[in-house]
Design an enzyme around this catalytic site. Structure first.
Site, PDB file in Angstrom:
ATOM      1  N   GLY A  43      14.364  55.079   2.751  1.00  0.00           N
ATOM      2  CA  GLY A  43      15.663  55.648   2.432  1.00  0.00           C
ATOM      3  C   GLY A  43      16.380  56.209   3.645  1.00  0.00           C
ATOM      4  N   GLN A  99      10.676  55.182  12.235  1.00  0.00           N
ATOM      5  CA  GLN A  99      11.024  55.925  11.020  1.00  0.00           C
ATOM      6  C   GLN A  99       9.793  56.603  10.435  1.00  0.00           C
ATOM      7  OE1 GLN A  99      13.798  54.231   8.236  1.00  0.00           O
ATOM      8  NE2 GLN A  99      12.700  55.071   6.471  1.00  0.00           N
ATOM      9  N   LEU A 136      20.749  53.454  12.170  1.00  0.00           N
ATOM     10  CA  LEU A 136      19.635  53.192  11.252  1.00  0.00           C
ATOM     11  C   LEU A 136      19.346  51.696  11.227  1.00  0.00           C
ATOM     12  CD1 LEU A 136      20.718  55.554   8.323  1.00  0.00           C
ATOM     13  CD2 LEU A 136      19.587  56.117  10.490  1.00  0.00           C
ATOM     14  N   ASN A 161      31.780  54.943  -0.182  1.00  0.00           N
ATOM     15  CA  ASN A 161      31.082  55.427   1.010  1.00  0.00           C
ATOM     16  C   ASN A 161      30.719  54.226   1.889  1.00  0.00           C
ATOM     17  OD1 ASN A 161      29.406  56.690   2.855  1.00  0.00           O
ATOM     18  ND2 ASN A 161      27.722  56.968   1.418  1.00  0.00           N
ATOM     19  N   HIS A 216      22.271  13.907  15.001  1.00  0.00           N
ATOM     20  CA  HIS A 216      22.695  12.569  14.587  1.00  0.00           C
ATOM     21  C   HIS A 216      23.114  12.559  13.122  1.00  0.00           C
ATOM     22  CE1 HIS A 216      20.194  11.440  18.054  1.00  0.00           C
ATOM     23  NE2 HIS A 216      19.187  12.023  17.449  1.00  0.00           N
TER      24      HIS A 216
END
Length: 419
Positions: A82, A77, A6, A165, A317
């Site tokens: 989601g 998608q 994803l 999770n 520098h």
């Protein structure tokens, strides 16, 4: 078995580094985040399906058509946000096969996938997910379990211990029937955690695999520094492919790419990784946990510590770069300094999506986007962000965030008088 990654998100919390690119192509230890995901999926899948949307061309440019000889299919998608909607986008390409799903913005190691597949097949389950025990679940969803089964996936329960999770799953193709039943969450997204609860309520077998290795959810700029430090500490091999002049000091482990020249007087303490065709020194100090990309220049009287400098960027520098991230094609003018410590030694707070968040770090420097130029003697406060494409004039004190493509100057009259 197919691996679904994803990678459609914008990465809003990582701005300005994601002003013009998805977060999965940001480089840590000189390698795009998504490459680490594919490397650890590679032994277990025969095809990669990458779900894309925001700046999809950047991902395609980074990966091409295959990875280690295995084909990559890019899938836009479906409308809606989601993880459930993202997974649904792969339905036609997965078919009736079992498949693995991984969030493209996390870091994990091969053992996580090995444990996932072993548990998924041993338990003959409909779905499996990888979990890890944390003492504080304030930022995670809690997984309630009974024996080998997941009985509920809960929203962030607060500062309590438990299994979280990790965003790594195995599914049978029947999951798509339950994704179709998944409703919008309170956040306005179709979430795979809600789908998992539907599976459980329907009596389907959802199991979990415990992972004890390193994992990082790359959601905020300082997570990039955390992962960079981990990779350099644990994965770096001492290897000098470039040229190190006499008078330079290299304290291993240090990796130096082809075509890079380390000039006399440079002092490098590993773990440090430097890419190809870069110029280092003379007379600079590079401290541990620093990665410097390809075609970079770190020059005279420059000190870099615990930082990420991306490709084609220069600190040439009299610069100090501490605990900072510098995007691609960025140039620091002489005397540009990044402060990384508050006077009260308190934790650095960073504005994320309009709200101040505690980074949990008492040392954190600047987060500078891509194609930024600073003038001489610019001072940058800890935790400040400079948007991509911005120009910071000489002598400016950056004490607040700078939006993308902004010119910041000090207005003052110059007195010219004949003596």
């Amino acid at each position: 078995m197919k691996g679904v990654v994803l990678a459609a998100g914008k990465g809003e919390r990582l701005r300005p580094l994601t002003d013009d690119r998805p977060k999965v192509v940001l480089k840590v230890a000189n390698k795009p985040l998504i490459n680490y995901v594919l490397e650890n999926l590679d032994p277990f899948v025969d095809e990669f399906i990458i779900i894309v949307r925001y700046k999809r061309e950047k991902i395609i440019e980074t990966l091409g058509d295959e990875f280690n000889g295995k084909p990559i299919t890019y899938v836009e998608q479906l409308p809606g946000n989601g993880t459930a909607k993202a997974i649904e986008s792969a339905k036609e390409h997965v078919g009736n096969e079992e498949f693995i799903v991984v969030n493209g913005d996390i870091y994990f190691e091969e053992e996580a996938i090995k444990e996932l597949i072993s548990t998924f097949r041993r338990e003959k389950s409909d779905a499996a997910l990888v979990v890890k025990h944390f003492e504080d679940l304030s930022h995670f969803g809690k997984i309630k379990t009974e024996g080998t089964l997941v009985t509920k996936v809960l929203e962030k329960p607060g500062n309590i211990p438990g299994y979280a999770n990790l965003g790594i799953y195995a599914f049978k193709s029947s999951v798509f029937d339950f994704i179709a039943q998944t409703e919008l969450s309170k956040r306005g997204e179709y979430e795979i955690t809600d789908t998992l609860n539907l599976l459980i309520e329907a009596g389907k077998k959802v199991v979990y695999a415990v992972y004890e290795g390193y994992w990082n959810d790359i959601g905020r700029p300082w997570n990039l520094l955390e992962l960079n430090e981990y990779l350099l500490k644990n994965k770096l091999k001492h290897e000098i492919r470039g040229t190190v002049e006499e008078g330079a000091v290299i304290v291993p482990p240090v990796e130096i790419g082809e075509g890079t020249v380390v000039k006399s007087g440079s002092y490098i303490i590993g773990p440090v990784k430097i890419g190809k065709n870069s110029r280092i020194g003379p007379n600079c100090f590079i401290r541990p946990h620093t990665s410097i990309g390809d075609n970079c220049h770190v020059g005279n009287a420059v000190e870099v510590k615990n930082s990420i400098i991306m490709d084609h960027s220069n600190a040439p520098h009299l610069n100090y770069v501490g605990d900072s991230i510098i995007g691609e094609n960025t140039n620091l003018g002489a005397g540009t300094i990044t402060a990384n410590l508050r006077h009260d030694r308190g934790n650095i707070k960073v504005e994320i999506k309009g709200r101040l968040e505690d980074s949990g770090r008492h040392k954190l420097g600047a987060i500078i986007g891509h194609n930024v130029k600073t003038g001489i003697n610019v001072s940058i406060y800890p935790g400040r962000k400079i948007g991509s494409g911005s120009l910071i004039g000489p002598g400016v004190v950056v004490d607040r965030n700078v939006p993308p493509r902004t010119l910041v100057i000090i207005k003052q009259e110059t007195l010219v008088k004949e003596l």
